[in-house]
Write a protein that holds these residues in place. Structure first.
Motif, PDB file in Angstrom:
ATOM      1  N   PHE A 144       0.834  -1.197   0.000  1.00 34.36           N
ATOM      2  CA  PHE A 144       0.000   0.000   0.000  1.00 34.36           C
ATOM      3  C   PHE A 144       0.872   1.253   0.000  1.00 34.36           C
ATOM      4  O   PHE A 144       2.066   1.198   0.309  1.00 34.36           O
ATOM      5  N   GLU A 145       0.255   2.373  -0.324  1.00 31.11           N
ATOM      6  CA  GLU A 145       0.861   3.685  -0.116  1.00 31.11           C
ATOM      7  C   GLU A 145       0.472   4.127   1.288  1.00 31.11           C
ATOM      8  O   GLU A 145      -0.719   4.295   1.591  1.00 31.11           O
ATOM      9  N   LEU A 146       1.469   4.322   2.165  1.00 23.05           N
ATOM     10  CA  LEU A 146       1.202   4.690   3.547  1.00 23.05           C
ATOM     11  C   LEU A 146       1.374   6.189   3.746  1.00 23.05           C
ATOM     12  O   LEU A 146       2.316   6.792   3.237  1.00 23.05           O
ATOM     13  N   ARG A 147       0.455   6.792   4.509  1.00 22.60           N
ATOM     14  CA  ARG A 147       0.518   8.227   4.777  1.00 22.60           C
ATOM     15  C   ARG A 147      -0.014   8.524   6.175  1.00 22.60           C
ATOM     16  O   ARG A 147      -0.862   7.786   6.696  1.00 22.60           O
ATOM     17  N   SER A 199      -3.430   3.125   1.298  1.00 26.77           N
ATOM     18  CA  SER A 199      -4.276   3.263   0.111  1.00 26.77           C
ATOM     19  C   SER A 199      -3.517   2.831  -1.139  1.00 26.77           C
ATOM     20  O   SER A 199      -2.384   2.358  -1.076  1.00 26.77           O
ATOM     21  N   ASP A 200      -4.172   3.014  -2.302  1.00 22.50           N
ATOM     22  CA  ASP A 200      -3.560   2.735  -3.615  1.00 22.50           C
ATOM     23  C   ASP A 200      -3.087   1.288  -3.743  1.00 22.50           C
ATOM     24  O   ASP A 200      -1.989   1.032  -4.228  1.00 22.50           O
ATOM     25  N   TYR A 201      -3.909   0.354  -3.340  1.00 26.37           N
ATOM     26  CA  TYR A 201      -3.596  -1.069  -3.475  1.00 26.37           C
ATOM     27  C   TYR A 201      -3.669  -1.468  -4.946  1.00 26.37           C
ATOM     28  O   TYR A 201      -4.643  -1.177  -5.633  1.00 26.37           O
ATOM     29  N   ARG A 202      -2.635  -2.164  -5.432  1.00 27.50           N
ATOM     30  CA  ARG A 202      -2.585  -2.507  -6.861  1.00 27.50           C
ATOM     31  C   ARG A 202      -2.312  -3.993  -7.110  1.00 27.50           C
ATOM     32  O   ARG A 202      -1.986  -4.366  -8.229  1.00 27.50           O
ATOM     33  N   ASP A 203      -2.422  -4.811  -6.098  1.00 27.04           N
ATOM     34  CA  ASP A 203      -2.147  -6.226  -6.306  1.00 27.04           C
ATOM     35  C   ASP A 203      -3.448  -7.006  -6.504  1.00 27.04           C
ATOM     36  O   ASP A 203      -4.459  -6.438  -6.894  1.00 27.04           O
ATOM     37  N   ASP A 218     -10.251   4.732   1.788  1.00 35.04           N
ATOM     38  CA  ASP A 218      -8.949   4.141   2.070  1.00 35.04           C
ATOM     39  C   ASP A 218      -9.085   3.250   3.294  1.00 35.04           C
ATOM     40  O   ASP A 218     -10.176   3.084   3.850  1.00 35.04           O
ATOM     41  N   ASN A 219      -7.973   2.654   3.694  1.00 31.74           N
ATOM     42  CA  ASN A 219      -7.924   1.879   4.928  1.00 31.74           C
ATOM     43  C   ASN A 219      -7.126   2.708   5.922  1.00 31.74           C
ATOM     44  O   ASN A 219      -5.993   3.109   5.631  1.00 31.74           O
TER      45      ASN A 219
END
Length: 330
Positions: free
Chosen positions: A110-113, A126-130, A190-191
């Motif tokens: 994920f993209e962590l923020r 967020s931005d999960y791509r798998d 998002d998560n």
């Protein structure tokens, strides 16, 4: 284009440990991943995220809620040098910002923020791509493990204000209260979980500036090495993807990489892999794509993947997945 990065064996080892406690055989969990028992004995071995996801898929097929338990067991000590750097940070905020600098060492998909909404801090993934089929599992595993890290760093549970998830509410949502004793939301953007801003400034009980400086430098070096390996592996994978119908062999691939076959073999060993393992992984991924399309005859799929005989492809696919190609398609 196939998407895969390098990661550690931490999650795979944890999955095997959890299921072996209930008597499940390791070989069934490793099926189709290209990971062998011998690989698990190498502390610095690297696998691709596709290999890890295959083991995760095998685990979810047995227990769909397993991501919650795995996350609770993914303690900060599982992250090697990065874990030590986080533990020795001055404050929780310093530790979390350091973790965000090295997603490759954290092994996240994920993209962590850290998001400040003016009232509280959201730790967002967020931005999960798998694999879409594993989106819920990965969100649960990721968010629970992040909460576990925060608890470990503080030496006590981090009080949460809220948590939200991209996926719909699962049938086992009552189990979420173990990790998230707070209001829950589903089908979100998002998560993430939220906590009071003041916790970012909370001093950590194991803070040590000398250790932190040394570990942070080690993390910087590891990240350079790790991302360099990923770029190198990415180039190899792209070359092989373009030649699945007529694989170049180790010698031919080495020439295309402008190195000797000995050097190529040594680098692949350092990654915990081999030429044949990479080729098999790429063939398996492409085979699943072609079988899912349900248009190309199996004999043509075999030819497309470089098999001289359909029977050889059938045997290989059975070895990779545990089922015959026709059964997988059905």
């Amino acid at each position: 284009m196939l998407h895969s990065h390098l990661t550690t064996l931490n999650a795979v080892s944890l999955i095997l440990k959890v299921f072996q406690e209930s008597g499940c055989d390791a070989s069934s969990l490793l099926a189709g991943s290209g990971i062998g028992p011998a690989d698990l004995g190498h502390a610095d071995a690297r696998i691709t995220t596709q290999q890890e996801l295959q083991v995760c898929a095998n685990a979810v097929a047995r227990r769909e809620e397993i991501g919650l338990e795995l996350g609770r067991r993914m303690h900060v000590s599982c992250y090697g040098m990065l874990g030590y750097a986080l533990l020795s940070s001055a404050t929780l905020g310093d530790a979390l910002r350091l973790a965000l600098r090295y997603p490759a060492l954290l092994g996240t998909v994920f993209e962590l923020r850290l998001i400040d909404d003016g009232q509280r801090i959201w730790f967002s993934a967020s931005d999960y791509r798998d694999s879409p089929a594993l989106a819920t599992f990965n969100a649960e595993f990721c968010l629970v493990s992040l909460k576990t890290i925060c608890d470990d760093l503080l030496g006590r549970p981090l009080p949460l204000l809220a948590a939200r998830f991209e996926h719909a509410q699962p049938s086992y949502h009552a189990l979420y209260s173990g990790a998230f004793p707070c209001p829950l939301g589903f089908a979100a953007g998002d998560n993430a979980f939220a906590f009071e801003r003041r916790w970012l400034d909370m001093p950590l009980p194991l803070a040590d500036p000398v250790t932190h400086k040394a570990m942070s430098e080690r993390c910087r070096q590891l990240n350079l090495e790790f991302t360099g390996r990923q770029a190198w592996l990415g180039r190899i994978r792209q070359l092989l993807i373009q030649q699945l119908d007529a694989a170049p062999g180790l010698e031919g691939l080495a020439r295309q990489m402008n190195c000797s076959s000995r050097t190529l073999r040594r680098h692949l060993q350092a990654l915990g892999s081999s030429y044949q393992q990479l080729l098999d992984e790429l063939r398996f991924e492409r085979a699943k794509q072609l079988l899912a399309e349900d248009q190309m005859p199996i004999y043509r799929i075999a030819e497309t993947l470089g098999f001289s005989e359909t029977a050889s492809f059938r045997h290989a696919f059975q070895r990779w997945s545990g089922v015959a190609p026709s059964h997988f398609r059905g």
